[in-house]
Design a protein around this motif. Structure first.
Motif, PDB file in Angstrom:
ATOM      1  N   ALA A   1       0.834  -1.207   0.000  1.00  0.00           N
ATOM      2  CA  ALA A   1       0.000   0.000   0.000  1.00  0.00           C
ATOM      3  C   ALA A   1       0.868   1.256   0.000  1.00  0.00           C
ATOM      4  CB  ALA A   1      -0.925  -0.015   1.208  1.00  0.00           C
ATOM      5  N   PHE A   2       1.915   1.250   0.803  1.00  0.00           N
ATOM      6  CA  PHE A   2       2.836   2.386   0.838  1.00  0.00           C
ATOM      7  C   PHE A   2       3.494   2.585  -0.537  1.00  0.00           C
ATOM      8  CE2 PHE A   2       7.468   3.044   1.013  1.00  0.00           C
ATOM      9  CZ  PHE A   2       7.492   4.399   1.294  1.00  0.00           C
ATOM     10  N   LEU A   3       3.890   1.493  -1.134  1.00  0.00           N
ATOM     11  CA  LEU A   3       4.549   1.546  -2.442  1.00  0.00           C
ATOM     12  C   LEU A   3       3.615   2.145  -3.489  1.00  0.00           C
ATOM     13  CD1 LEU A   3       7.168   0.580  -3.860  1.00  0.00           C
ATOM     14  CD2 LEU A   3       5.965  -1.532  -4.384  1.00  0.00           C
ATOM     15  N   LEU A   4       2.360   1.784  -3.382  1.00  0.00           N
ATOM     16  CA  LEU A   4       1.368   2.277  -4.340  1.00  0.00           C
ATOM     17  C   LEU A   4       1.288   3.798  -4.314  1.00  0.00           C
ATOM     18  CD1 LEU A   4      -0.873   1.305  -6.253  1.00  0.00           C
ATOM     19  CD2 LEU A   4      -2.414   1.391  -4.313  1.00  0.00           C
ATOM     20  N   GLU A   5       1.303   4.374  -3.119  1.00  0.00           N
ATOM     21  CA  GLU A   5       1.246   5.826  -2.978  1.00  0.00           C
ATOM     22  C   GLU A   5       2.477   6.486  -3.598  1.00  0.00           C
ATOM     23  OE1 GLU A   5       0.903   7.004   1.045  1.00  0.00           O
ATOM     24  OE2 GLU A   5       1.024   9.144   0.613  1.00  0.00           O
ATOM     25  N   VAL A   6       3.635   5.893  -3.365  1.00  0.00           N
ATOM     26  CA  VAL A   6       4.864   6.462  -3.914  1.00  0.00           C
ATOM     27  C   VAL A   6       4.841   6.416  -5.433  1.00  0.00           C
ATOM     28  CG1 VAL A   6       7.361   6.171  -4.061  1.00  0.00           C
ATOM     29  CG2 VAL A   6       6.204   5.843  -1.875  1.00  0.00           C
ATOM     30  N   LEU A   7       4.431   5.282  -5.993  1.00  0.00           N
ATOM     31  CA  LEU A   7       4.457   5.112  -7.442  1.00  0.00           C
ATOM     32  C   LEU A   7       3.347   5.893  -8.140  1.00  0.00           C
ATOM     33  CD1 LEU A   7       5.292   1.306  -7.740  1.00  0.00           C
ATOM     34  CD2 LEU A   7       6.830   3.262  -7.822  1.00  0.00           C
ATOM     35  N   SER A   8       2.310   6.244  -7.417  1.00  0.00           N
ATOM     36  CA  SER A   8       1.229   7.014  -8.026  1.00  0.00           C
ATOM     37  C   SER A   8       1.634   8.468  -8.242  1.00  0.00           C
ATOM     38  CB  SER A   8      -0.015   6.970  -7.138  1.00  0.00           C
ATOM     39  OG  SER A   8      -0.521   5.667  -7.063  1.00  0.00           O
ATOM     40  N   ASP A   9       2.278   9.044  -7.240  1.00  0.00           N
ATOM     41  CA  ASP A   9       2.592  10.477  -7.287  1.00  0.00           C
ATOM     42  C   ASP A   9       4.061  10.764  -7.574  1.00  0.00           C
ATOM     43  OD1 ASP A   9      -0.059  10.923  -6.598  1.00  0.00           O
ATOM     44  OD2 ASP A   9       0.384  10.864  -4.453  1.00  0.00           O
ATOM     45  N   PHE A  10       4.899   9.739  -7.469  1.00  0.00           N
ATOM     46  CA  PHE A  10       6.340   9.900  -7.647  1.00  0.00           C
ATOM     47  C   PHE A  10       6.856  11.059  -6.793  1.00  0.00           C
ATOM     48  CE2 PHE A  10       5.199   7.484 -11.404  1.00  0.00           C
ATOM     49  CZ  PHE A  10       6.128   6.469 -11.322  1.00  0.00           C
ATOM     50  N   GLN A  11       6.427  11.058  -5.572  1.00  0.00           N
ATOM     51  CA  GLN A  11       6.925  12.008  -4.588  1.00  0.00           C
ATOM     52  C   GLN A  11       6.815  11.366  -3.210  1.00  0.00           C
ATOM     53  OE1 GLN A  11       4.197  15.325  -5.118  1.00  0.00           O
ATOM     54  NE2 GLN A  11       2.991  14.665  -3.352  1.00  0.00           N
ATOM     55  N   VAL A  12       7.654  11.817  -2.296  1.00  0.00           N
ATOM     56  CA  VAL A  12       7.616  11.285  -0.931  1.00  0.00           C
ATOM     57  C   VAL A  12       7.689  12.453   0.037  1.00  0.00           C
ATOM     58  CG1 VAL A  12       8.697   9.094  -1.533  1.00  0.00           C
ATOM     59  CG2 VAL A  12      10.127  11.015  -0.834  1.00  0.00           C
ATOM     60  N   SER A  13       7.186  12.210   1.217  1.00  0.00           N
ATOM     61  CA  SER A  13       7.213  13.245   2.244  1.00  0.00           C
ATOM     62  C   SER A  13       8.224  12.856   3.316  1.00  0.00           C
ATOM     63  CB  SER A  13       5.818  13.397   2.859  1.00  0.00           C
ATOM     64  OG  SER A  13       5.862  14.360   3.895  1.00  0.00           O
ATOM     65  N   VAL A  14       9.211  13.724   3.517  1.00  0.00           N
ATOM     66  CA  VAL A  14      10.172  13.562   4.606  1.00  0.00           C
ATOM     67  C   VAL A  14       9.846  14.647   5.632  1.00  0.00           C
ATOM     68  CG1 VAL A  14      12.614  13.567   5.246  1.00  0.00           C
ATOM     69  CG2 VAL A  14      11.914  12.712   2.995  1.00  0.00           C
ATOM     70  N   PRO A  15       9.367  14.265   6.811  1.00  0.00           N
ATOM     71  CA  PRO A  15       8.871  15.265   7.772  1.00  0.00           C
ATOM     72  C   PRO A  15       9.802  16.448   7.973  1.00  0.00           C
ATOM     73  CG  PRO A  15       8.430  13.061   8.571  1.00  0.00           C
ATOM     74  CD  PRO A  15       9.254  12.893   7.331  1.00  0.00           C
ATOM     75  N   GLU A  16      11.107  16.190   8.054  1.00  0.00           N
ATOM     76  CA  GLU A  16      12.039  17.285   8.332  1.00  0.00           C
ATOM     77  C   GLU A  16      12.322  18.155   7.107  1.00  0.00           C
ATOM     78  OE1 GLU A  16      12.541  14.142   8.867  1.00  0.00           O
ATOM     79  OE2 GLU A  16      12.848  13.782  11.007  1.00  0.00           O
TER      80      GLU A  16
END
Length: 311
Positions: A162-177
């Motif tokens: 499920a996590f992978l799906l989100e990454v591959l859908s938007d091709f972006q990730v959130s790093v809190p810092e």
């Protein structure tokens, strides 16, 4: 984010993969072409050893792009797939900057004031300089287009899927810092699965699906000829015929394409010109990896060898 088409046509895909000694069907070439044009991941399923991972390697090689591989396994989590903070490096820099930290904290009237001063410098130690990118972040943050292989995704837990799906859908990730990190280039993504568990429909919907089965007689000959060009023609025909016969038997682990290639290379090393029962008996373990399969086939070696010799 930049998008560039890598292939000009389906035929271009087939020709390009052939330069990497990857013999593909029209279905494979069409799927790769469409994935390139549509910017969608490819989910490749099929038995182990039919060339799913090799497809990703061949695509990367044909395009001259780096292949970034995420090998999935039980227990794989976001940190191992995405990024980690380099705590050892942060500690080292803290030691090196000890004198400067002393100056920073000099004159602080209380612990809370000292802490406040330290927190004001927090961004220094949680910047990209101390970020250790794992495969997913490497593919997203690469300065040049890459090919991302998510190998054996069925071995990871559904939560990671499920996590992978989100990454591959938007091709972006959130790093809190740091906030949101977007892809500079959309990587070509190939996921493989050996069907050890059922994948979610949400993942299937977002991917182009491709099933690769064991090759037929002619295509396996082409594959062996491309990868082991020094093999004598008669031996080539017999090796492939023998392996194809094995796959029709009720055995625990049918030979993969890779095992066919290993056997062919071994027979070339032994200067073999054709199969005979003694030669097969001595090299059978290169294509059968379970003792029960070896015992079953050894009792039938003469018939299988005669059958292969008749091609």
């Amino acid at each position: 984010m930049e998008t560039q088409f890598a292939f000009s046509s389906i035929e271009d895909v087939a020709r390009s993969l052939a330069t990497q000694k990857y013999v593909c069907t029209k279905e494979v070439a069409t799927t790769v072409f469409l994935a390139d044009r549509m910017g969608k991941p490819i989910l490749v399923e099929g038995p182990a050893g039919v060339g799913k991972t090799e497809l990703a390697k061949a695509v990367a090689g044909a395009l001259g792009k780096e292949l970034i591989r995420l090998q999935c396994y039980e227990g794989l989590d976001e940190n191992k797939a995405l990024y980690e903070w380099e705590y050892a490096k942060q500690l080292l820099y803290t030691q090196l900057l000890k004198e400067k930290l002393g100056e920073l904290l000099s004159g602080a009237q209380s612990l809370s004031e000292a802490l406040k001063r330290l927190l004001s410098q927090e961004d220094l130690f949680f910047s990209e300089a101390f970020l250790l990118p794992r495969p997913l972040l490497r593919a997203i943050r690469s300065q040049v287009p890459t090919v991302l292989l998510v190998d054996e995704v069925d071995k990871a837990e559904p939560e990671f899927e499920a996590f992978l799906l989100e990454v591959l859908s938007d091709f972006q990730v959130s790093v809190p810092e740091l906030g949101t990190l977007k892809a500079r280039h959309i990587p070509m993504v190939i996921l493989t699965s050996n069907n050890t568990r059922e994948l979610a429909d949400t993942l299937r919907r977002r991917c182009l699906h491709l099933f690769i089965d064991y090759p037929d007689l002619e295509r396996e000959r082409e594959i062996v000829r491309a990868r082991v060009p020094e093999i004598p023609p008669r031996l080539l025909a017999q090796v492939v015929s023998f392996v194809q016969s094995l796959r029709k038997l009720d055995i625990r682990k049918p030979p993969s394409i890779g095992e066919t290639l290993d056997w062919a290379r071994a027979l070339v090393v032994l200067n073999s010109e054709e199969l005979d029962p003694s030669l097969v008996e001595g090299t059978l373990s290169l294509i059968l990896k379970h003792q029960e399969d070896l015992q079953k086939v050894r009792g039938d070696i003469h018939r299988l060898t005669r059958q292969a010799a008749a091609v």
